[in-house]
Structure formats: C-alpha cells, structure tokens
Design an enzyme around this catalytic site. Structure first.
Site, short mmCIF file in Angstrom:
data_model
loop_
_atom_site.label_atom_id
_atom_site.label_comp_id
_atom_site.label_asym_id
_atom_site.label_seq_id
_atom_site.Cartn_x
_atom_site.Cartn_y
_atom_site.Cartn_z
N ILE A 1 0.80 -1.19 -0.08
CA ILE A 1 -0.05 -0.03 -0.03
C ILE A 1 0.79 1.29 0.09
CG2 ILE A 1 -1.96 1.08 1.27
CD1 ILE A 1 -2.37 -1.78 0.33
N HIS B 1 0.15 -7.59 12.97
CA HIS B 1 1.35 -8.44 12.87
C HIS B 1 1.74 -9.65 13.80
CE1 HIS B 1 5.52 -9.30 11.12
NE2 HIS B 1 6.06 -9.48 12.21
N ASP C 1 7.66 -3.16 9.08
CA ASP C 1 7.07 -3.54 10.40
C ASP C 1 8.00 -2.92 11.53
OD1 ASP C 1 5.69 -5.41 8.85
OD2 ASP C 1 7.13 -7.03 9.17
N PRO D 1 -12.14 -58.43 38.58
CA PRO D 1 -12.17 -59.80 39.17
C PRO D 1 -12.75 -60.71 38.16
CG PRO D 1 -13.97 -58.71 39.99
CD PRO D 1 -13.22 -57.76 38.94
N ALA E 1 -9.12 -60.40 35.08
CA ALA E 1 -8.58 -61.57 35.81
C ALA E 1 -7.83 -62.62 35.08
CB ALA E 1 -9.51 -62.30 36.66
N GLY F 1 -11.61 -56.51 43.85
CA GLY F 1 -10.95 -57.53 44.27
C GLY F 1 -10.84 -57.63 45.70
N SER F 2 -9.96 -58.40 46.44
CA SER F 2 -9.61 -58.38 47.75
C SER F 2 -9.13 -57.39 48.32
CB SER F 2 -8.76 -59.76 48.00
OG SER F 2 -7.33 -59.14 47.73
N LEU G 1 -14.16 -53.88 47.85
CA LEU G 1 -13.18 -55.05 48.20
C LEU G 1 -14.04 -56.23 48.87
CD1 LEU G 1 -10.64 -52.62 49.74
CD2 LEU G 1 -10.64 -53.62 47.42
N CYS H 1 -19.89 -60.69 44.63
CA CYS H 1 -19.44 -59.51 45.55
C CYS H 1 -20.40 -59.46 46.89
CB CYS H 1 -19.05 -58.52 45.10
SG CYS H 1 -18.15 -58.48 43.55
#
EC number: 1.5.1.6
Length: 902
Positions: A90, A106, A142, A572, A599, A650-651, A674, A707
């Site tokens: 320009i 920019h 710039d 399990p 498991a 599980g346990s 558990l 369970c």
C-alpha cells in the site's frame, strides 16, 4: 470513526464485522481481486452490507502510486486505515492520508520476527512466548510505533495452525477492535520500537524449507513444526522429496523397533514404527513425525510409509468416480471460499465448522442411497482424497476393523462357532506379549485347556499406557463432542447385544457361568450399563457459584467437570464382562481412556470385548486390554506416572496394596470395591417362602461367586428350624451340571485354587463346631464343582462367621425373638460393609434396621437387586467409591473451578 479496511481472509472478515458491531462506519473495503471466480471472504461480507468494495490488482506502478486508485480511496474520507491482514503493498500516500493514520496487525512480538513469515520463525527459533503486535504503519518494514501487544505461551508441539487457531486468530480480532477503540477514545499509545533484539527473516518458501540434519533433535522438531503446513519441511530419502508434518518431542515409552529409513545427511537413519517415523538429532535425542507427504502430494501416516496406504490406492469404478464428483460438488457448496476442491483440500482448513460436518453427512446420505456416515468419519478423513477413499470403502462394505488383523481360537460350542481373540489389545491392535509369553486358560467345567493367552509384561503395560495417553491427548476421542461420544457408546452396546449369545457362551466356557444366567446378568447387565452411561455423556456439567464480589468489579465463578486422563481398571474373575462394563462404561462416558487388566483366569470375554470396540468404531487407543498377573500388570498400572486413576474390584488385601502404590507413585485417584461379609437378617414376621427363595439367591447366585453374597444369615429363633428345613429342600432340587445346559442351576467354581479354598473353609467350619447340614465337598465328577453347602449353629467367634467364603456356602446363625438391637450389633461387628439385607413385613422395623446397618447397600424384602442407575459400593474395609449410577461418573472426573472478574 470512518474506517477503511484494507486486507483479506477470514481474519479480515471477522475484524470488519466486529468493527461494525462497535458502531464504526466502514466507508470502504479494499481487498484482493477474485481468484477463479471466487471472492475473498472480506469482500463478500462487505458486499452483503452494501459497503463499497474495491479489488485493485495493484496500488502502484514503477514505484509510484496509481493516481486513479488514490483518488478513489481519498473520495471515501476515511479517518483511519485498518490493515488486519494485507498481502498487497500500500503506497504511503494512502497510509498517511487519514487523520489517524493506519494500523497494522503483525503475528509476532515486534521487534522480533519482522517479515512475512513471522509465525513460522517464532516456532523455528523455539520461542517460548509468541503473540501479536498492532503497530502504527510507517515507511519501514514492520518498524512502526507500537500500539498494542498480546502474548501467549508457545506449547512444545505447537504448529503454525495450532498457534494461529488457539491465540493469534481469536485474540488478534479482539486486539484489532481494542486498538481501534483506544484510537477513538484518544488514548492509543505510540511506543517507538526498540532495535535491541530486533530480527528480520525472509519469507519461508518450499525451496528454503529443506531440513538441516546436523543439529539437535529439538532444533529439527522446531524446523518441522515451524514449516507445518506451509511450506512444509522436507528432505530427500528413498529417491524422492519427503515432507514431514506433525512432529513431537514427546517420545517417552516409545519403542524404536521398526524398519530403518536411511536419510542422507542425518546423524542416524530414521525408523518407521507403529507410532510413526522416529528421527534423531546429532545429540541422539528422538523426535516423532506422524505424517509424511510424498513427492506426488499424497499424504499418509508415517507408520504406513513402507506399507503404503491401502485406502489411498483404491481403484475407483466408473460409478464410484461419478459419486466422487457428486461429493466434490457438495464440498464446493459447503466451502464457497475454496476456488477448487482438489484431492489435497482439507475440509476444516478450508473454513468448515461443526455445522458443516452435519451438512456433509446429510448430503452424502442423499447422494449414496441412505448411506449412514458418522460425524467422526469426517474428522478422521479431512482431505477430499481421504474422504472419498473412506466413502468408497463404506459403499463397498469394507469396515475399518478389516484393517486390524485378529488371530482367533475357534471352538464349536453351544451350537455356535466361537471366535476368541487371545492376544493383548494395545492401541487398536491385537499383539503378542513381550517375548511371546503365554499361559493356559482353563475350562472349569472339565479342567481342560481352552487356549493359550498372551501374558502381558511390564513393557506391554508401558506401551498400552502410552497408547491410551496418545488417544486421550491427541486422538479423536478427546476432540469429538460429548454427544458423539455417547453415540459411539450406544453403538458399542448394540454391537454387544448382537454378540450376546457368543459372549455368554464364552463366560460359561472360561468362567463356569451358567449360560442362562450369563445371558441375563453377566452379558445383559453389561449391555444395559453401556446404554445407561452413553446417555450420561452429554449431561456431565458443572455449576455457577455466587461468590463475594471484588467491588467495584464483579465476579463469576463456575465449575467444569473434566476427564482425569488415562485410567487403569483391574477387574475380578467372578463376573468378567459385567465388572469390566460397570467400570469401563462410566470411565469412557466421562471422556477418559483406559487400560484394563482382566483377571488372569478369565481373560476371554475381555478380549472379545476388545474386538467389539473395533466393530463399534471406538477410536484406537481408547481401550487397551492386558491379560496377565496382578503382580506385574496390576502393580505397574498402580505405579505408572501417566495413569491418573485406578478402579479396582478384588480382595481387601490387594486393595490396600494398590492404594499404597497409588499414593506413593503420583497420588492417583483410586476407587476400591473389596471384600464383603454381607449380613442378611430374617425376622419371624417375614414372608417365609419369599425369604427362603431370596435367601437361596443371596448365597447361591452365580455359585456364590458374588461380591454382595449374603455371607451370614441371621434367622429369628422362632422360624429358624422351619427356614433351614425349607432351604435344604430347595438345595436338594438344584441341578449341578454343565453350565451350557439350559436346566442347570449350579455350575463349576471359577478355578481350581478357589475350589480348594472352599473345601478348606468348610473343613475349618466343622472343626470349630458349626453344624454341616448339607454339602461341604467337591462334587465327584470332572471339573471344579462344589456342593451347595449349609451350616447352622454358627457362633460369632468362628472363622466362617467372620471371613468371606466367596462360594456357595450358607452360614446361618440364630438370634433371639424380638432382639433387634442385639442382632444389629452382631451384623455390624465386621470390618466389611458392602451390602446387607432384611426381611420383615413391619415397615418401621425395616426402615430402622436399614438406618442402622453399616453397609453401602441395604436390600429390604429382596436381594441382589442391583440396577445400572443405582450406586454400588461399600463402607469400611469393603472399600470406597461407587460403580453404577450418576455417582460412578464422579470417580472418573475432576472438578475445575474458573473465576472471572469483569
């Protein structure tokens, strides 16, 4: 103000729109000429509003401004020029003409990276901070005075596109509007640019983007991402020019096993692996490239470089070519700003949004006789070429799952030909364990070997976690919206339902589950669970919270619920598929990815489930399944730093160990279901026949491998003998036999070691003085069958009164008539608190007892009545956290608080 907007692109269009919303008068728009009959978005938008639009091919000739161009500009009377993105030169006669001058956007933090490729050089130099500058235009490149700057963090794997889309585009638009506002208010600063630290770099072009291999891996990575996608960092290899995209330095846990790719000038050959192309810097550090573009423009996953891409090489029939052209026209309609839809045209980079995905899916449905594409299909094939290949495969009936090689063990069982995968499932592929290690899985009905199954090692866990992490952080799973995620889970439930007879048969074969029960419960409830949580996907939401205001400003606080990341799930052997589903469905609905350890003694339904995730279209890496030992696989999941949550059933002993490991590793979130010793209290005023029926179910359901099985029955004195008599009569009616026979009530115990423990348990009960009414021994036949057993006269101090059998053993104790509080005290005198039950016709008594029982679930005049919508989990040493119901989602979510000030 009167403003002239000079520029182009969607960015320019958005700036133009926002300036008009601010009340400014845009007196003219100057943009580039139409290309191939397609107007620039900025010009299109202005024309809609009736704003004068000028499309000068140039503003000056031979170094001089064109008088006729300048005259047309000056006639508008602009007070400010705004240049959001301008590729034209320009002249200063225009720049200096308005009263307020001109401002330019920019995309770097000036004075650093002056020039046309500022974003590229920000990344190439490895800058930790990026951002944009709005400056006052002058006659330099710039170099004008600064008006406004905003910065952001540059992420390690940012590319030009990600940095632009995340920050430079949305914040840049706001910045331009803010700058104009400051000018209008008369408060806009003019800060001279410092020359200290100033840099200027030339425009990046294809010929300048060749990779220099004699530098560290980080510098190579920065070069690749700094040129991604335009112009593209390239090298010469295999006799052609290869362009690399999507680079990362995140290579932890990455295997270097693969095929070597010699690269001239490189410190070491590259390696094509399943994850992509591994490259090396001169410091021997690795980087990973995920996509390669060949010299002919074909883009492919780097992992497929030596294999080629089957989908890219499809030869289309004349009819398919005609369909492709019809789809091309559809793309043209959806992408009006694309001059021409080429094979390499990217749907989203060309401006498509999520609404356009829906439109494309619907247009394809009309073009292709109702072919049902999913939204995620578009996200997985974003280029026109890739989309056509995907579409043709769908039309031919070829599914993505066909690309996955699945090795099966086949068995003719239950009038079915079972096809059972037996390898580890990692990253969407069935693979051998490290060292090809295997073990035998046993049929409990006769003790025979079903097949050999891959035995996961620690390195396999690391690979699976890496796959899950990649899927969570970078894969489709983390990008699709919640509703689409729900649709995938609904589809998974549908696929499971289509295979329910096969799944139930595998449960009978591998776990000894009675087939009719497995069909209804093991498999049926698994399907229900996925459907239930699929419905939750788009209903996970936070809250807005009133807080004290920071007067004179105001505040707004909100919460967001986010997935935690990679989850480890350890399940399990009693309900192999159902326990997997209870945890995995909630985990996936919350948006996580998962590594599942089934498991060791019951891996086969989990591996079949893995296959079904492929059929359902669950993205690769979202689900990973590793049969193996708890001491290796479970322990590594608990210790792994990239796993953020462990869900375990599980346990109690193992649960405590997992909890400790989770704390010591990275303070993982953990939920534990558990052991149990669930009390069932039967009052004399109950419906006795129902109490007998439900009491039988409470103990003998699923062979006692349950369970929440009633570990101890307290029967009021006045009905004790009658209750025992009726129970024994019912036990004698039970048919013990092959679980696949439709009239079987009681199948084999899950595995031999458990059978031996049940025998020892009963021997100890007899030794301590309990009365063995019936059962107590192994059934004299092949397999792991145990007799349904009833003990009476069980005192509180006895081993069998305190410890869980996890088998078909009914433990009956008396309590004095009317002594409610005493029996409650005995029922609660345990460290377990998973479930409980009470039978009585007195509602007041029932509610009183339910209040006092220390258990996570209380059944009143029923037992085992679990439901996918009802939370399930225990108290005390039965663990903490919930499966099922809305509460289960919270186990796999984290809450983030966000506070605004305005």
């Amino acid at each position: 103000m009167k403003i002239a907007v000079i520029g182009q692109s969607l960015f320019g269009q958005e700036v133009y729109c926002q300036l008009r919303k601010e009340g400014h008068e845009v007196v003219g728009v100057f943009t580039i000429p139409d290309k191939d009959g397609k107007a620039d978005p900025l010009g299109l938008e202005a024309e809609k509003d009736g704003v004068p639009v000028f499309k000068f091919p140039r503003w000056r000739a031979r170094g001089q401004a064109l008088p006729e161009v300048v005259a047309k500009y000056q006639a508008l009377g602009a007070e400010l020029n705004v240049l959001p993105f301008c590729s034209q030169f320009i002249p200063m006669e225009v720049i200096n003409a308005p009263r307020h001058g001109s401002i330019i956007y920019h995309p770097s933090l000036l004075p650093r990276h002056r020039g046309a490729s500022a974003i590229n050089w920000t990344l190439i130099h490895g800058d930790k901070k990026g951002g944009f500058t709005i400056f006052w235009a002058d006659d330099g490149l710039d170099t004008g005075d600064l008006l406004l700057q905003k910065e952001c963090e540059v992420l390690p794997d940012d590319t030009v596109s990600t940095l632009y889309n995340r920050f430079l585009f949305p914040e840049g638009i706001k910045g331009m509007v803010q700058a104009v506002r400051l000018i209008a208010e008369g408060t806009a600063p003019r800060c001279p640019q410092s020359e200290e630290g100033a840099t200027y770099e030339g425009i990046q072009k294809k010929e300048t983007a060749k990779i220099n291999w004699d530098q560290p891996a980080e510098a190579i990575h920065n070069w690749i991402r700094g040129n991604d996608k335009v112009p593209g960092a390239w090298t010469e290899a295999c006799g052609q020019k290869l362009t690399f995209f999507n680079s990362t330095l995140n290579t932890s846990g990455l295997s270097t096993q693969g095929e070597a790719l010699p690269i001239p000038g490189a410190h070491r050959p590259g390696v094509v692996t399943k994850a992509g192309l591994i490259l090396f810097g001169n410091d021997d550090r690795m980087l990973l490239v995920k996509n390669i573009q060949l010299e002919d423009g074909k883009m492919m996953p780097a992992s497929q470089f030596f294999k080629g891409s089957a989908s890219s090489d499809l030869e289309l029939t004349e009819a398919e070519l005609a369909t492709a052209e019809a789809v091309r026209s559809s793309w043209m309609r959806i992408l009006p700003n694309v001059p021409e839809v080429e094979d390499s045209t990217d749907f989203f980079k060309s401006g498509a949004a999520s609404v356009d995905v829906v439109r494309l899916v619907e247009e394809v449905k009309e073009l292709c006789d109702g072919l049902e594409l999913e939204n995620e299909d578009v996200y997985m094939a974003t280029t026109f070429r890739g989309f056509i290949q995907l579409l043709v495969r769908k039309l031919r009936g070829e599914d993505d799952e066909s690309e996955c090689v699945i090795n099966y063990v086949e068995k003719a069982v239950n009038k079915l030909t079972l096809q059972m995968p037996y390898q580890l499932f990692i990253g969407g592929e069935f693979v051998d364990a490290e060292g090809s290690k295997t073990y035998n899985t046993i049929n409990p009905t006769d003790g025979s070997v079903i097949c050999q199954v891959s035995l996961a090692q620690v390195s396999d866990v690391d690979k699976a976690v890496a796959a899950a992490k990649e899927a969570f952080e970078n894969g489709l799973w983390g990008k699709i919206n919640a509703r689409d995620r729900g649709r995938l889970l609904y589809r998974l439930a549908d696929v499971m339902e289509q295979h329910q007879e096969e799944l139930a048969t595998i449960e009978a074969l591998d776990a000894g589950a009675v087939y009719t029960l497995a069909l209804k419960t093991h498999v049926g409830m698994s399907i229900q669970t996925f459907r239930y949580f699929a419905g939750w996907c788009d209903k996970i939401q936070g809250a807005t919270i009133p807080i004290n205001q920071a007067r004179p400003n105001r505040n707004l606080t909100l919460t967001k619920k986010e997935p935690v990341g990679v989850c480890g799930i350890v399940i399990p052997w009693n309900y192999p598929l159902m326990m997997l589903s209870w945890k995995t469905a909630a985990c996936l609905a919350a948006g996580n990815t998962v590594v599942i350890k089934p498991a060791q003694v019951t891996p086969l339904t989990a591996l079949k489930f893995a296959e079904l995730t492929l059929k359902a279209g669950i993205p690769k890496g979202v689900v990973n399944i590793l049969p193996g030992s708890g001491s290796l696989v479970g322990q590594r999941l608990s210790d792994h730093p990239d796993v953020r949550k462990i869900g375990f059933t599980g346990s109690t002993e193992v649960g405590k160990h997992i909890m400790k490991s989770c704390a010591l590793s990275n303070v993982k979130k953990v939920s534990l279901e558990l052991g149990g010793k669930s009390p069932l209290i039967i009052f004399a005023d109950c419906d006795l026949n129902k109490a007998v029926q439900m009491g039988m179910s409470s103990v003998f359901f699923n062979k006692g491998e349950n369970c929440i099985a009633a570990g101890r029955l307290f029967v009021e004195e006045s009905i004790h003998n009658q209750f025992v008599q009726k129970v024994v009569e019912e036990v004698e009616k039970m048919k013990i036999g092959n679980p696949l026979e439709r009239d079987t009530n009681h199948g084999p115990q899950n595995h031999e070691a458990h059978l031996r423990k049940l025998v020892e348990y009963c021997q100890r009960g007899v030794k301590e003085g309990a009365t063995l009414v019936c059962g107590g021994n192994q059934v004299p036949r092949p397999g792991f069958f145990f007799q349904p057993t009833v003990f009476t006269d069980v005192e509180d101090h006895m081993y069998i009164a305190k410890e869980e059998s996890f088998g078909p053993i009914m433990i009956i104790s008396r309590f004095a008539d009317g002594d409610v509080d005493a029996v409650l005290s005995r029922a609660n005198a345990t460290e377990f608190g998973l479930a409980s039950g009470v039978f009585t016709r007195d509602i007041n008594k029932a509610l009183y007892v339910s209040d006092k029982l220390q258990a996570g679930t209380v059944f009143i005049n029923t037992y085992n009545k679990t439901d996918v919508a009802a939370p399930f989990g225990g108290f005390k040493q039965s663990g903490f956290g919930k499966d099922l119901g809305e509460a289960a989602l919270n186990e796999y979510l984290r809450i983030k608080t966000v506070t605004f000030e305005y």
